[in-house]
Design an enzyme around this catalytic site. Sequence first.
Site, PDB file in Angstrom:
ATOM      1  N   PRO A 265      40.223   7.055   6.937  1.00  0.00           N
ATOM      2  CG  PRO A 265      42.505   7.386   6.563  1.00  0.00           C
ATOM      3  CD  PRO A 265      41.543   6.854   7.579  1.00  0.00           C
ATOM      4  NE  ARG A 303      35.216  11.150  -6.596  1.00  0.00           N
ATOM      5  CZ  ARG A 303      35.764  12.312  -6.379  1.00  0.00           C
ATOM      6  NH1 ARG A 303      36.592  12.851  -7.228  1.00  0.00           N
ATOM      7  NH2 ARG A 303      35.497  12.958  -5.258  1.00  0.00           N
ATOM      8  CB  CYS A 333      24.235   7.303 -25.713  1.00  0.00           C
ATOM      9  SG  CYS A 333      25.124   6.741 -27.162  1.00  0.00           S
TER      10      CYS A 333
HETATM   11  C1  LIG Z   1      33.089   6.873   3.119  1.00  0.00           C
HETATM   12  C2  LIG Z   1      33.416   6.802   4.545  1.00  0.00           C
HETATM   13  C3  LIG Z   1      34.707   7.137   4.984  1.00  0.00           C
HETATM   14  C4  LIG Z   1      35.794   7.637   4.072  1.00  0.00           C
HETATM   15  O1  LIG Z   1      35.577   8.912   3.575  1.00  0.00           O
HETATM   16  P1  LIG Z   1      36.720   9.637   2.702  1.00  0.00           P
HETATM   17  O2  LIG Z   1      36.172  10.959   2.385  1.00  0.00           O
HETATM   18  O3  LIG Z   1      36.960   8.810   1.493  1.00  0.00           O
HETATM   19  O4  LIG Z   1      37.946   9.696   3.517  1.00  0.00           O
HETATM   20  C5  LIG Z   1      34.960   7.001   6.325  1.00  0.00           C
HETATM   21  N1  LIG Z   1      34.018   6.559   7.183  1.00  0.00           N
HETATM   22  C6  LIG Z   1      32.774   6.227   6.792  1.00  0.00           C
HETATM   23  C7  LIG Z   1      31.791   5.743   7.790  1.00  0.00           C
HETATM   24  C8  LIG Z   1      32.425   6.347   5.458  1.00  0.00           C
HETATM   25  O5  LIG Z   1      31.183   6.027   5.084  1.00  0.00           O
END
Ligand SMILES: *Cc1c(COP(=O)(O)O)cnc(C)c1O
Length: 417
Positions: A265, A303, A333
């Site tokens: 995560p 984001r 801008c």
């Molecule tokens: C970005 C990524 C994650 C984490 O994703 P989240 O949505 O931030 O938890 C996990 N594994 C891989 C391979 C990723 O590229």
Amino acid sequence: MAAQNDILSLEPISLVEKYGAPLYVYDAKKIKAQFDLMINAFDVSDIKINYACKALTNINILRFLKQLGSGLDTVSIQEVNLGLHAGFAPEDIMYTPNCVSMEEISEAVALGVRINIDNIAILEEFGHKHPEVPVCIRINPHIMAGGSSKISVGHIDSKFGISIHQVPHVVRVVETTGIKVEGLHMHTGSDILDSEVFLRGAEILFSAAVHFKELSFIDFGSGFKVPYKESDYSTDVVDLGKQLSSRFNDFCKNYGKDLSLVFEPGKFLVSEAGYFLVKTNVVKQTTSNVFVGVDSGLNHLIRPMFYNSYHEITNVSNPDGKPRIYSVVGYICETDTFGINRKLAEVKAGDILAFANAGAYCFSMASNYNSRFRPAEVLILDGKDYLIRERENFDDLLHHQVEIPDLITAKKATSII
Ligand SMILES: *Cc1c(COP(=O)(O)O)cnc(C)c1O
């Protein structure tokens, strides 16, 4: 308003007085709570969390997670080096690149980290080049995670992973090259709606796993959703833990070996721990709208513009003020709208606003666009605030630019001719 109370408890006004605005603030307590929630949700012989560090790469955040017992998921050789610099052991770092060169993969091999491969051609080449190095294989189970296509990476058109339908070919490559496959992996996207998607993906991974006899772990990636609004759902980690643990334990029994269950995560661990504090420059009434213009923009927090993501906004200078409707915009801008039709406690110039969910993919996606400085970062740990990144300054803008003294005169001379 949970986020509002949480940010107020961190005393945002005094943080801005001390460190200036705009400012990223991270609450270590929340990171730990999320980490513990996830670890405790699973009842298996071994669970491992590899923090996906692209979400927030400050070295102090990496060290804090290491101290909690986390490993690291990295997607570039630079993140691998940051992880090693932060003190992670190579075997606690997973390198999960996509579309990188074989040279970069070999660099990661030389550093001793775990390698996750998501392309059959690379797997073959890897098998010839590094036959002694065990690998993990990233499978694309072709399940559709929720959310927009920008954050769904497990579907059939995705560039990520080796298709589940190609597993027979993978098995042939493994047999002919003698590669040891130590893990299977999937990562289906960033917004999983319920445990159901995970479990479907898990079944697909289990069906592939029986073809590999030397596994020591199965990595279920991420996709954990966190709430952005009061009414938002989030991944029910406890429910997922119950269901997946039971299924995983059954699988291990059939497989004949206790495997480690791995998650990676990013957002789940750090999103809610972060706040972005900005100062109101102007309140601008137009014919149809009231704009709050702040001292930041898509250069610091992209984001909302990039993913259409929602970040709750609180006027921390006047939390009990009369609610009014505003559009909160940046100073870049470009059209850089943070939020439209937001109900905020009455805002005046100079007020500090706090954006919630600013821990993941906020600072790490910041840029110098419009030649603005990137903000400072502060970590709150055990009631104390620590400056963990200085605000940039003018020297940073010039750093790495090569000033060629005679260039302009030389150019002038040729244009005259
Ligand atoms: C970005 C990524 C994650 C984490 O994703 P989240 O949505 O931030 O938890 C996990 N594994 C891989 C391979 C990723 O590229």
